[in-house]
Scaffold this motif. Structure first.
Motif, PDB file in Angstrom:
ATOM      1  N   ASP A  35       1.190  -5.892  -3.090  1.00 44.95           N
ATOM      2  CA  ASP A  35       2.355  -4.682  -3.073  1.00 44.95           C
ATOM      3  C   ASP A  35       3.028  -4.759  -1.722  1.00 44.95           C
ATOM      4  N   PRO A  36       4.281  -4.333  -1.871  1.00 50.76           N
ATOM      5  CA  PRO A  36       5.244  -4.258  -0.991  1.00 50.76           C
ATOM      6  C   PRO A  36       4.961  -2.908   0.051  1.00 50.76           C
ATOM      7  N   PRO A  37       5.430  -3.129   1.292  1.00 49.50           N
ATOM      8  CA  PRO A  37       5.050  -2.068   2.136  1.00 49.50           C
ATOM      9  C   PRO A  37       5.452  -0.861   1.541  1.00 49.50           C
ATOM     10  N   LYS A  38       4.781   0.414   1.766  1.00 51.01           N
ATOM     11  CA  LYS A  38       5.204   1.664   1.578  1.00 51.01           C
ATOM     12  C   LYS A  38       5.432   2.615   2.678  1.00 51.01           C
ATOM     13  N   ASP A  39       4.897   2.359   3.662  1.00 50.78           N
ATOM     14  CA  ASP A  39       4.854   3.131   4.919  1.00 50.78           C
ATOM     15  C   ASP A  39       6.266   3.196   5.478  1.00 50.78           C
ATOM     16  N   GLN A  40       6.922   4.379   5.939  1.00 48.67           N
ATOM     17  CA  GLN A  40       7.969   4.346   6.467  1.00 48.67           C
ATOM     18  C   GLN A  40       8.430   3.598   7.673  1.00 48.67           C
ATOM     19  N   LEU A  57      14.975  -0.194  -0.089  1.00 46.25           N
ATOM     20  CA  LEU A  57      13.692  -0.997   0.112  1.00 46.25           C
ATOM     21  C   LEU A  57      12.757   0.098  -0.520  1.00 46.25           C
ATOM     22  N   ILE A  58      12.814   1.409  -0.294  1.00 49.23           N
ATOM     23  CA  ILE A  58      11.931   2.289  -0.718  1.00 49.23           C
ATOM     24  C   ILE A  58      12.084   2.288  -2.264  1.00 49.23           C
ATOM     25  N   GLU A  59      13.217   2.215  -2.775  1.00 46.83           N
ATOM     26  CA  GLU A  59      13.445   2.068  -4.414  1.00 46.83           C
ATOM     27  C   GLU A  59      12.603   0.942  -4.880  1.00 46.83           C
ATOM     28  N   SER A  61      10.273  -0.737  -3.442  1.00 44.90           N
ATOM     29  CA  SER A  61       8.848  -0.604  -3.208  1.00 44.90           C
ATOM     30  C   SER A  61       8.075   0.216  -4.406  1.00 44.90           C
ATOM     31  N   LYS A  62       8.807   1.349  -4.746  1.00 46.15           N
ATOM     32  CA  LYS A  62       8.262   2.166  -5.654  1.00 46.15           C
ATOM     33  C   LYS A  62       8.301   1.605  -7.052  1.00 46.15           C
ATOM     34  N   GLU A  63       9.416   0.668  -7.438  1.00 48.29           N
ATOM     35  CA  GLU A  63       9.473   0.024  -8.723  1.00 48.29           C
ATOM     36  C   GLU A  63       8.397  -1.023  -9.078  1.00 48.29           C
ATOM     37  N   TYR A  64       7.665  -1.470  -8.031  1.00 48.84           N
ATOM     38  CA  TYR A  64       6.792  -2.662  -7.989  1.00 48.84           C
ATOM     39  C   TYR A  64       5.508  -2.063  -8.759  1.00 48.84           C
ATOM     40  N   GLU A  65       4.968  -2.948  -9.605  1.00 53.04           N
ATOM     41  CA  GLU A  65       3.912  -2.659 -10.549  1.00 53.04           C
ATOM     42  C   GLU A  65       2.705  -3.652  -9.915  1.00 53.04           C
ATOM     43  N   THR A  66       1.618  -2.796  -9.452  1.00 53.16           N
ATOM     44  CA  THR A  66       0.560  -3.480  -8.763  1.00 53.16           C
ATOM     45  C   THR A  66       0.088  -4.659  -9.894  1.00 53.16           C
TER      46      THR A  66
END
Length: 152
Positions: A35-40, A57-59, A61-66
């Motif tokens: 998973d890509p990083p999610k922390d700010q 990057l936030i967008e 990161s949220k789109e990525y499916e584990t």
């Protein structure tokens, strides 16, 4: 060399396998996973380091499916097979090139030997003709001698 599984600067994992042709390592093949990083804090750091907007990057990161662990393990096994196959392809290509080089070398040698043999054959033919000419001349001379002596 062995496979390597490390965290990259982008915050995901990289799995790399060496590609070997015989005993020589000729390269590597790899893939990124996790998973890509999610922390700010990490996303801000990546945004600054790679000049990408933090919103993008936030967008992403949220789109990525584990991916489930079995998918990652299957990918690792397939990568191992691919590395082996690439190594075999390179080995075969190297062997093919070596065979071509040997064939070309042999063709040159055969051509040289053929030319040498043709020269020797020509020399032997000239010698043979000279010998036959000499024998014919000797026969003619013997016959001339007999004729002069009055013999038949």
């Amino acid at each position: 060399m062995k496979p390597v599984d490390i965290e990259c600067k982008g915050g995901i994992r990289l799995y790399a396998i060496p590609i070997k042709a015989g005993d020589e390592t000729i390269g590597a093949i790899n893939f990124g996973y996790s998973d890509p990083p999610k922390d700010q804090e990490k996303l801000t750091e990546l945004s600054e380091n790679y000049n990408v907007s933090i919103d993008k990057l936030i967008e992403k990161s949220k789109e990525y499916e584990t991916r489930p662990p079995y998918v990652i393990e299957t990918a690792k096994k397939r990568l191992q097979s691919s590395a082996h196959l690439i190594g075999e392809i390179v080995n075969r290509k190297l062997a093919e090139d070596e065979l071509k080089e040997l064939k070309n070398h042999l063709e040159v040698e055969v051509k040289q030997k053929t030319e040498e043999l043709q020269q020797r054959v020509s020399e032997l033919e000239r010698f043979h003709e000279a010998t036959i000419d000499r024998e014919l001349r000797m026969k003619q001379l013997r016959e001339e001698i007999k004729r002069l002596k009055g013999e038949k």
